[in-house]
Design a protein around this motif. Structure first.
Motif, PDB file in Angstrom:
ATOM      1  N   ALA A  94      -2.644  -2.124  -1.285  1.00 14.79           N
ATOM      2  CA  ALA A  94      -3.650  -2.962  -0.636  1.00 14.79           C
ATOM      3  C   ALA A  94      -3.089  -3.706   0.569  1.00 14.79           C
ATOM      4  O   ALA A  94      -3.780  -3.865   1.583  1.00 14.79           O
TER       5      ALA A  94
ATOM      6  N   GLU B 243      -1.380  -1.203  -6.869  1.00 19.74           N
ATOM      7  CA  GLU B 243      -2.418  -1.705  -5.977  1.00 19.74           C
ATOM      8  C   GLU B 243      -1.926  -2.869  -5.125  1.00 19.74           C
ATOM      9  O   GLU B 243      -2.343  -3.025  -3.973  1.00 19.74           O
TER      10      GLU B 243
ATOM     11  N   HIS C 105     -10.850  -8.889 -11.943  1.00 19.94           N
ATOM     12  CA  HIS C 105     -10.166  -8.852 -10.653  1.00 19.94           C
ATOM     13  C   HIS C 105     -10.725  -9.983  -9.808  1.00 19.94           C
ATOM     14  O   HIS C 105     -11.934 -10.072  -9.589  1.00 19.94           O
TER      15      HIS C 105
ATOM     16  N   GLY D 133      -3.379  -6.616  -5.923  1.00 21.51           N
ATOM     17  CA  GLY D 133      -3.894  -6.397  -4.577  1.00 21.51           C
ATOM     18  C   GLY D 133      -3.347  -7.458  -3.650  1.00 21.51           C
ATOM     19  O   GLY D 133      -2.745  -8.442  -4.091  1.00 21.51           O
TER      20      GLY D 133
ATOM     21  N   PRO E 106     -10.613  -6.585  -1.317  1.00 23.91           N
ATOM     22  CA  PRO E 106     -10.523  -6.848  -2.752  1.00 23.91           C
ATOM     23  C   PRO E 106     -11.457  -6.007  -3.607  1.00 23.91           C
ATOM     24  O   PRO E 106     -11.098  -5.618  -4.729  1.00 23.91           O
TER      25      PRO E 106
ATOM     26  N   SER F 113      -9.821  -2.700  -4.030  1.00 27.55           N
ATOM     27  CA  SER F 113      -8.662  -2.811  -4.926  1.00 27.55           C
ATOM     28  C   SER F 113      -9.100  -2.770  -6.380  1.00 27.55           C
ATOM     29  O   SER F 113      -8.498  -2.087  -7.208  1.00 27.55           O
TER      30      SER F 113
ATOM     31  N   CYS G 189      -2.020  -2.018 -11.721  1.00 31.32           N
ATOM     32  CA  CYS G 189      -2.115  -3.246 -10.922  1.00 31.32           C
ATOM     33  C   CYS G 189      -0.976  -3.339  -9.914  1.00 31.32           C
ATOM     34  O   CYS G 189      -1.182  -3.679  -8.745  1.00 31.32           O
TER      35      CYS G 189
ATOM     36  N   THR H 131      -4.633  -9.019   0.356  1.00 31.75           N
ATOM     37  CA  THR H 131      -5.391  -8.879   1.602  1.00 31.75           C
ATOM     38  C   THR H 131      -4.612  -9.365   2.808  1.00 31.75           C
ATOM     39  O   THR H 131      -5.150  -9.385   3.928  1.00 31.75           O
TER      40      THR H 131
END
Length: 367
Positions: free
Chosen positions: A285, A281, A104, A160, A56, A59, A278, A162
């Protein structure tokens, strides 16, 4: 949507703030700006992460860099890590008030303000990353997200991902349900409430403080993300039992949030730059997380003697039952939470058959 926040940041003030002369703090790298009478628009992004934390934190930085580049130097977004401008869990309030134009973070951190926000990160036994994206982009999720944040003057984007998480690091093995009772565990979101039903005390600690909390025995175990981000924070130096699957967070959507007045004060092309920085990403990500988690998992096993374990079937099945109980109560908190939950479940039901068929076990070995 904006009226409530105009006392903090009017449209003219937002643009003036953004378009002020470049001063105060080092600007991020950006292309040379063509000769223009327009001043460079300066924004600030606050985050819930340590700077450049694998996953994160990276990102957040890439979104800033991408806006700087895609705007051809007309905008510069300066990133502030957790605690540099505001604490990790005050990112939403900072963006809402206009202290920063961007943030973020993860939507589940705002559950105290908006219970329904958890669905826009993840919930136990919920949507997988590709399913969550389909809900947001194709099945009404983005509209509901916009409506939830609108009273606060905030516009959300996926910023993003994960990927699925692990279920956490434990000092001692978990072989029975009794092994969980009495433990204090860092686990964010509704997963922590599920664990509470099994006798665990869940604690929500910012990423920058998790290692110290584990080291000093403030907590008995921690859950954060996957092998890549977790190993960067050094948990493998303290404990060796690493459990999965991550029933609590099967998805890991990060959010890029923007002050609505500041966003609407931009020219249309720069509004599109912010949105697309955004969006890109969110895709990048997730692919990065999948690749890096796979590599980091091997390193944890071969170089750090970490034991990768799965919860016993009876523990996992009990966790699923308790998750349903938690959601049944949680979604009665208010109408917005119930409506968003119903949309989320409808998406899960619509997508589940295709996910089961297309992602069935051992599909790569089929003839």
């Amino acid at each position: 949507m904006i009226k409530e926040n105009e006392k903090n940041l009017t449209r003219r003030q937002a643009f003036g703030l953004a378009a002020g002369a470049v001063a105060g703090g080092a600007a991020l790298a950006a292309p040379a700006v063509a000769q223009s009478s327009e001043p460079v628009i300066e924004w600030r992004m606050v985050t819930s992460w340590p700077k450049n934390l694998p996953g994160p934190g990276m990102s957040a930085q890439r979104i800033c860099d991408r806006i700087n580049m895609m705007s051809n130097g007309r905008m510069r977004v300066r990133l502030f890590a957790a605690g540099e401008l505001v604490p990790a869990f005050e990112v939403f309030d900072a963006v809402s008030s206009g202290t920063a134009q961007m943030g973020h973070s993860a939507a589940m951190y705002w559950a105290g303000k908006m219970p329904a926000s958890v669905f826009f990160t993840t919930v136990p036994f919920g949507l997988l990353p590709h399913e969550h994206t389909a809900w947001i982009d194709q099945l009404g999720g983005q509209q509901l997200w916009d409506e939830l944040y609108a009273p606060f003057g905030v516009k959300p984007f996926m910023g993003g991902n994960t990927g699925p998480t692990m279920a956490g690091w434990y000092r001692e093995p978990v072989e029975t349900l009794d092994d969980l009772k009495g433990r204090k565990l860092r686990m964010a979101g509704l997963g922590g409430e599920v664990m509470r039903k099994l006798g665990v005390t869940p604690v929500n600690i910012p990423a920058s403080e998790i290692f110290t909390s584990l080291q000093t025995h403030v907590v008995d175990g921690v859950e954060f993300l996957g092998p890549w981000s977790d190993s960067a924070l050094g948990f493998q130096k303290l404990v060796k039992y690493y459990y999965g699957p991550g029933f609590n967070k099967p998805n890991g959507t990060g959010e890029g949030i923007v002050n609505a007045v500041a966003l609407e004060g931009l020219p249309l092309d720069l509004q599109a730059v912010v949105e697309n920085a955004c969006r890109v990403e969110a895709d990048l990500a997730l692919s990065e997380a999948n690749a890096q988690n796979a590599a980091s998992l091997k390193v944890l096993q071969t170089e750090h003697s970490v034991e990768i374990r799965e919860f016993p079937e009876d523990v996992l099945s009990t966790l699923k039952i308790k998750s349903e109980e938690v959601l049944d109560v949680y979604t009665q908190k208010d109408k917005a939470t119930r409506n968003i939950y119903e949309s989320y479940i409808q998406a899960k039901e619509a997508l589940s058959d295709w996910s089961a068929l297309s992602l069935g076990k051992n599909i790569s070995t089929r003839a």
